[in-house]
Design a protein around this motif. Structure first.
Motif, PDB file in Angstrom:
ATOM      1  N   SER A  39       1.094  -0.838  -0.339  1.00 47.52           N
ATOM      2  CA  SER A  39       0.273   0.387  -0.077  1.00 47.52           C
ATOM      3  C   SER A  39       1.038   1.237   0.030  1.00 47.52           C
ATOM      4  CB  SER A  39      -0.798   0.292   1.351  1.00 47.52           C
ATOM      5  OG  SER A  39      -1.846   1.043   1.366  1.00 47.52           O
ATOM      6  N   SER A  40       0.607   2.290  -0.795  1.00 50.35           N
ATOM      7  CA  SER A  40       1.152   3.254  -0.446  1.00 50.35           C
ATOM      8  C   SER A  40       0.243   4.497   0.944  1.00 50.35           C
ATOM      9  CB  SER A  40       0.612   4.560  -1.885  1.00 50.35           C
ATOM     10  OG  SER A  40      -1.118   4.804  -1.712  1.00 50.35           O
ATOM     11  N   ASP A  41       1.204   5.191   0.714  1.00 51.50           N
ATOM     12  CA  ASP A  41       0.292   6.437   1.967  1.00 51.50           C
ATOM     13  C   ASP A  41      -0.798   6.602   2.431  1.00 51.50           C
ATOM     14  OD1 ASP A  41       2.925   5.809   2.933  1.00 51.50           O
ATOM     15  OD2 ASP A  41       3.435   7.843   2.358  1.00 51.50           O
ATOM     16  N   SER A  42      -1.486   6.878   1.053  1.00 52.10           N
ATOM     17  CA  SER A  42      -2.432   6.985   0.498  1.00 52.10           C
ATOM     18  C   SER A  42      -3.542   6.080   0.832  1.00 52.10           C
ATOM     19  CB  SER A  42      -2.992   7.911  -0.715  1.00 52.10           C
ATOM     20  OG  SER A  42      -2.293   7.099  -2.145  1.00 52.10           O
ATOM     21  N   GLY A  43      -3.267   4.636   0.423  1.00 53.54           N
ATOM     22  CA  GLY A  43      -4.002   3.772   0.458  1.00 53.54           C
ATOM     23  C   GLY A  43      -3.808   3.417  -1.097  1.00 53.54           C
ATOM     24  N   ASP A  44      -3.242   3.502  -1.972  1.00 54.29           N
ATOM     25  CA  ASP A  44      -3.392   3.083  -3.705  1.00 54.29           C
ATOM     26  C   ASP A  44      -2.943   1.938  -3.355  1.00 54.29           C
ATOM     27  OD1 ASP A  44      -4.498   5.149  -3.871  1.00 54.29           O
ATOM     28  OD2 ASP A  44      -2.627   6.235  -4.749  1.00 54.29           O
ATOM     29  N   VAL A  45      -3.189   0.690  -3.931  1.00 52.68           N
ATOM     30  CA  VAL A  45      -3.124  -1.313  -4.335  1.00 52.68           C
ATOM     31  C   VAL A  45      -1.654  -0.298  -5.311  1.00 52.68           C
ATOM     32  CG1 VAL A  45      -3.069  -2.944  -4.666  1.00 52.68           C
ATOM     33  CG2 VAL A  45      -4.858  -1.692  -3.541  1.00 52.68           C
ATOM     34  N   ARG A 126       1.791 -18.276  -5.114  1.00 60.50           N
ATOM     35  CA  ARG A 126       1.988 -17.589  -6.453  1.00 60.50           C
ATOM     36  C   ARG A 126       0.875 -17.632  -6.924  1.00 60.50           C
ATOM     37  NH1 ARG A 126       5.667 -20.179  -8.753  1.00 60.50           N
ATOM     38  NH2 ARG A 126       5.409 -21.391  -7.272  1.00 60.50           N
ATOM     39  N   ILE A 127      -0.201 -16.814  -7.230  1.00 63.07           N
ATOM     40  CA  ILE A 127      -1.457 -16.941  -7.884  1.00 63.07           C
ATOM     41  C   ILE A 127      -1.301 -15.581  -8.893  1.00 63.07           C
ATOM     42  CG2 ILE A 127      -2.817 -18.087  -6.609  1.00 63.07           C
ATOM     43  CD1 ILE A 127      -3.837 -15.183  -5.887  1.00 63.07           C
ATOM     44  N   ARG A 128      -1.463 -16.456 -10.035  1.00 60.06           N
ATOM     45  CA  ARG A 128      -2.223 -14.818 -11.244  1.00 60.06           C
ATOM     46  C   ARG A 128      -3.414 -14.293 -11.246  1.00 60.06           C
ATOM     47  NH1 ARG A 128      -1.991 -17.141 -16.209  1.00 60.06           N
ATOM     48  NH2 ARG A 128      -1.331 -16.077 -17.670  1.00 60.06           N
ATOM     49  N   VAL A 129      -3.361 -12.682 -11.543  1.00 59.37           N
ATOM     50  CA  VAL A 129      -4.748 -12.781 -11.522  1.00 59.37           C
ATOM     51  C   VAL A 129      -4.723 -11.100 -12.074  1.00 59.37           C
ATOM     52  CG1 VAL A 129      -4.738 -12.954  -9.009  1.00 59.37           C
ATOM     53  CG2 VAL A 129      -3.802 -10.713  -9.132  1.00 59.37           C
ATOM     54  N   TYR A 130      -6.174 -10.968 -12.759  1.00 61.01           N
ATOM     55  CA  TYR A 130      -6.482 -10.062 -13.353  1.00 61.01           C
ATOM     56  C   TYR A 130      -6.652  -8.438 -12.216  1.00 61.01           C
ATOM     57  CZ  TYR A 130      -7.620 -11.884 -18.100  1.00 61.01           C
ATOM     58  OH  TYR A 130      -7.989 -13.182 -19.281  1.00 61.01           O
ATOM     59  N   ALA A 131      -5.722  -7.363 -12.789  1.00 58.28           N
ATOM     60  CA  ALA A 131      -5.424  -6.253 -12.280  1.00 58.28           C
ATOM     61  C   ALA A 131      -7.506  -5.463 -12.578  1.00 58.28           C
ATOM     62  CB  ALA A 131      -4.753  -4.930 -13.616  1.00 58.28           C
ATOM     63  N   LYS A 132      -8.101  -5.873 -13.102  1.00 61.86           N
ATOM     64  CA  LYS A 132      -9.317  -5.359 -12.632  1.00 61.86           C
ATOM     65  C   LYS A 132      -9.732  -5.260 -11.306  1.00 61.86           C
ATOM     66  CE  LYS A 132     -11.462  -8.383 -15.816  1.00 61.86           C
ATOM     67  NZ  LYS A 132     -12.782  -8.644 -16.529  1.00 61.86           N
ATOM     68  N   HIS A 133      -9.517  -6.855 -10.872  1.00 63.09           N
ATOM     69  CA  HIS A 133     -10.373  -7.722  -9.736  1.00 63.09           C
ATOM     70  C   HIS A 133      -9.285  -7.308  -8.371  1.00 63.09           C
ATOM     71  CE1 HIS A 133     -12.390 -10.473 -11.884  1.00 63.09           C
ATOM     72  NE2 HIS A 133     -11.644 -10.582 -12.538  1.00 63.09           N
ATOM     73  N   PHE A 134      -8.432  -6.519  -8.374  1.00 67.87           N
ATOM     74  CA  PHE A 134      -7.987  -5.760  -7.693  1.00 67.87           C
ATOM     75  C   PHE A 134      -8.905  -4.376  -6.873  1.00 67.87           C
ATOM     76  CE2 PHE A 134      -3.731  -7.339  -8.206  1.00 67.87           C
ATOM     77  CZ  PHE A 134      -3.230  -7.958  -7.293  1.00 67.87           C
ATOM     78  N   LYS A 135     -10.089  -4.418  -7.436  1.00 60.99           N
ATOM     79  CA  LYS A 135     -10.931  -3.693  -7.868  1.00 60.99           C
ATOM     80  C   LYS A 135     -12.361  -4.531  -7.665  1.00 60.99           C
ATOM     81  CE  LYS A 135     -10.531  -1.139 -11.013  1.00 60.99           C
ATOM     82  NZ  LYS A 135     -10.542  -0.894 -12.991  1.00 60.99           N
ATOM     83  N   SER A 146     -16.877 -18.957  -0.100  1.00 62.18           N
ATOM     84  CA  SER A 146     -16.447 -17.748  -0.048  1.00 62.18           C
ATOM     85  C   SER A 146     -18.104 -16.944  -0.670  1.00 62.18           C
ATOM     86  CB  SER A 146     -15.683 -17.926  -1.770  1.00 62.18           C
ATOM     87  OG  SER A 146     -15.852 -18.512  -2.480  1.00 62.18           O
ATOM     88  N   PHE A 147     -18.813 -17.327  -0.894  1.00 61.35           N
ATOM     89  CA  PHE A 147     -20.090 -16.790  -1.233  1.00 61.35           C
ATOM     90  C   PHE A 147     -20.396 -15.138  -0.353  1.00 61.35           C
ATOM     91  CE2 PHE A 147     -24.310 -15.600  -0.992  1.00 61.35           C
ATOM     92  CZ  PHE A 147     -24.775 -15.172  -2.487  1.00 61.35           C
ATOM     93  N   PRO A 148     -20.891 -14.509  -1.272  1.00 60.87           N
ATOM     94  CA  PRO A 148     -20.979 -13.411  -2.382  1.00 60.87           C
ATOM     95  C   PRO A 148     -19.820 -13.942  -3.581  1.00 60.87           C
ATOM     96  CG  PRO A 148     -21.256 -12.122  -1.419  1.00 60.87           C
ATOM     97  CD  PRO A 148     -20.852 -13.354  -0.334  1.00 60.87           C
ATOM     98  N   ALA A 149     -18.457 -14.246  -3.193  1.00 63.64           N
ATOM     99  CA  ALA A 149     -17.426 -13.968  -3.727  1.00 63.64           C
ATOM    100  C   ALA A 149     -17.314 -14.873  -5.316  1.00 63.64           C
ATOM    101  CB  ALA A 149     -16.419 -13.827  -3.447  1.00 63.64           C
ATOM    102  N   LYS A 150     -17.183 -14.366  -6.412  1.00 66.47           N
ATOM    103  CA  LYS A 150     -17.237 -14.806  -7.296  1.00 66.47           C
ATOM    104  C   LYS A 150     -15.933 -15.390  -8.099  1.00 66.47           C
ATOM    105  CE  LYS A 150     -22.116 -14.133  -8.370  1.00 66.47           C
ATOM    106  NZ  LYS A 150     -22.812 -15.760  -8.134  1.00 66.47           N
ATOM    107  N   THR A 151     -15.215 -13.864  -7.735  1.00 68.80           N
ATOM    108  CA  THR A 151     -13.988 -13.845  -8.840  1.00 68.80           C
ATOM    109  C   THR A 151     -12.820 -13.309  -7.512  1.00 68.80           C
ATOM    110  OG1 THR A 151     -13.948 -11.430  -9.112  1.00 68.80           O
ATOM    111  CG2 THR A 151     -14.277 -12.958 -10.905  1.00 68.80           C
ATOM    112  N   PHE A 152     -11.737 -13.211  -7.855  1.00 67.75           N
ATOM    113  CA  PHE A 152     -10.533 -12.965  -6.802  1.00 67.75           C
ATOM    114  C   PHE A 152     -10.880 -11.513  -6.362  1.00 67.75           C
ATOM    115  CE2 PHE A 152      -7.058 -10.203  -6.044  1.00 67.75           C
ATOM    116  CZ  PHE A 152      -5.799 -11.066  -5.562  1.00 67.75           C
ATOM    117  N   GLY A 153     -10.832 -11.004  -5.057  1.00 65.14           N
ATOM    118  CA  GLY A 153     -10.683 -10.418  -4.784  1.00 65.14           C
ATOM    119  C   GLY A 153     -10.311  -9.177  -3.605  1.00 65.14           C
ATOM    120  N   ALA A 154     -10.393  -7.985  -3.823  1.00 67.42           N
ATOM    121  CA  ALA A 154      -9.076  -8.056  -2.306  1.00 67.42           C
ATOM    122  C   ALA A 154      -9.786  -6.447  -1.447  1.00 67.42           C
ATOM    123  CB  ALA A 154      -8.247  -6.778  -3.274  1.00 67.42           C
ATOM    124  N   SER A 155      -9.873  -6.597  -0.678  1.00 64.23           N
ATOM    125  CA  SER A 155     -10.297  -5.359   0.804  1.00 64.23           C
ATOM    126  C   SER A 155      -9.455  -4.262   0.694  1.00 64.23           C
ATOM    127  CB  SER A 155      -9.398  -5.888   1.738  1.00 64.23           C
ATOM    128  OG  SER A 155      -7.929  -6.216   1.871  1.00 64.23           O
TER     129      SER A 155
END
Length: 231
Positions: A39-45, A126-135, A146-155
């Motif tokens: 994380s950056s100081d401002s919380g960016d991934v 080690r995993i491969r993920v799409y950048a869009k799923h960090f959102k 893991s319901f209701p998660a359908k894809t990789f997700g991040a807090s």
């Protein structure tokens, strides 16, 4: 003794074209490189190479949605024998965390008063993920669901500690949903590559003590390397 497990190199997602290497406004990002999520100081991934200088840090928001990156995540459990369970080997329908989570979870008076609330053994995946799923949203897994998660997700970046203090740079939690212990970029937005461990969290904590429990990512990476070198 810790073990290394590797699964076959995953295939590309149907309907999308993963970019193995691409340019941002800063460093070149390669799918073949392994990154820690920080994380950056401002919380960016941001992505910090496991091997490489700090200046090679890249903001995920600078990446195209179809960019595929290989990241490292950390998974805790209470009993050493749990590492033999299929869901632990494949990270199926469980939660894990980022590099900073490793230190926050194990250190007393950070995530919990005593530390190691979810156990002191950990594996490094080690995993491969799409950048869009960090959102994509984070969901807590319960009893292998893991319901209701359908894809990789991040807090979002978590900075609050049990003492009421706050970290300068937060940590992240992840969710990795799958079906029948299998994940894919096509259906779940992530794929498992392999893991190392289990490792003793007490050894990691001892290494962190040598660094005065610094939360500086490069120093945390060095502590992980020293634990891994004990194999």
């Amino acid at each position: 003794q810790a073990r290394v497990r590797t699964t076959p190199q995953p295939r590309s997602s149907v309907g999308m074209s993963p970019t193995p290497e691409f340019e941002t406004n800063g460093p070149t990002v390669s799918e073949k490189r392994v990154y820690d999520v920080v994380s950056s100081d401002s919380g960016d991934v941001e992505l910090l190479p496991v091997e490489g200088p700090s200046k090679a840090r890249v903001r995920v928001s600078d990446l195209p949605d179809n960019a595929v990156v290989t990241i490292r995540v950390f998974r805790f459990f209470e009993d050493y024998e749990d590492s033999e369970e299929s869901w632990e080997k494949t990270l199926s329908n469980v939660n894990s965390g980022s590099l900073a989570w490793l230190a926050v979870h194990l250190t007393p008076k950070m995530h919990s008063v005593r530390g190691a609330k979810y156990g002191s053994w950990f594996t490094v995946h080690r995993i491969r993920v799409y950048a869009k799923h960090f959102k994509s949203g984070y969901h807590m897994c319960n009893n292998g669901c893991s319901f209701p998660a359908k894809t990789f997700g991040a807090s979002s970046a978590i900075k609050s500690l049990v003492t009421g203090k706050k970290l300068e740079q937060g940590y992240f939690w992840f969710v990795t949903p799958s079906e029948e212990s299998k994940s894919s970029l096509e259906t779940h937005g992530w794929e498992h590559i392999g893991f190392e461990g289990p490792f003793d969290g007490g050894v990691f904590t001892a290494e962190c003590e040598k660094q005065s429990h610094s939360m500086e990512p490069k120093l945390l990476q060095e502590s992980v390397r020293r634990v891994q070198s004990c194999l």
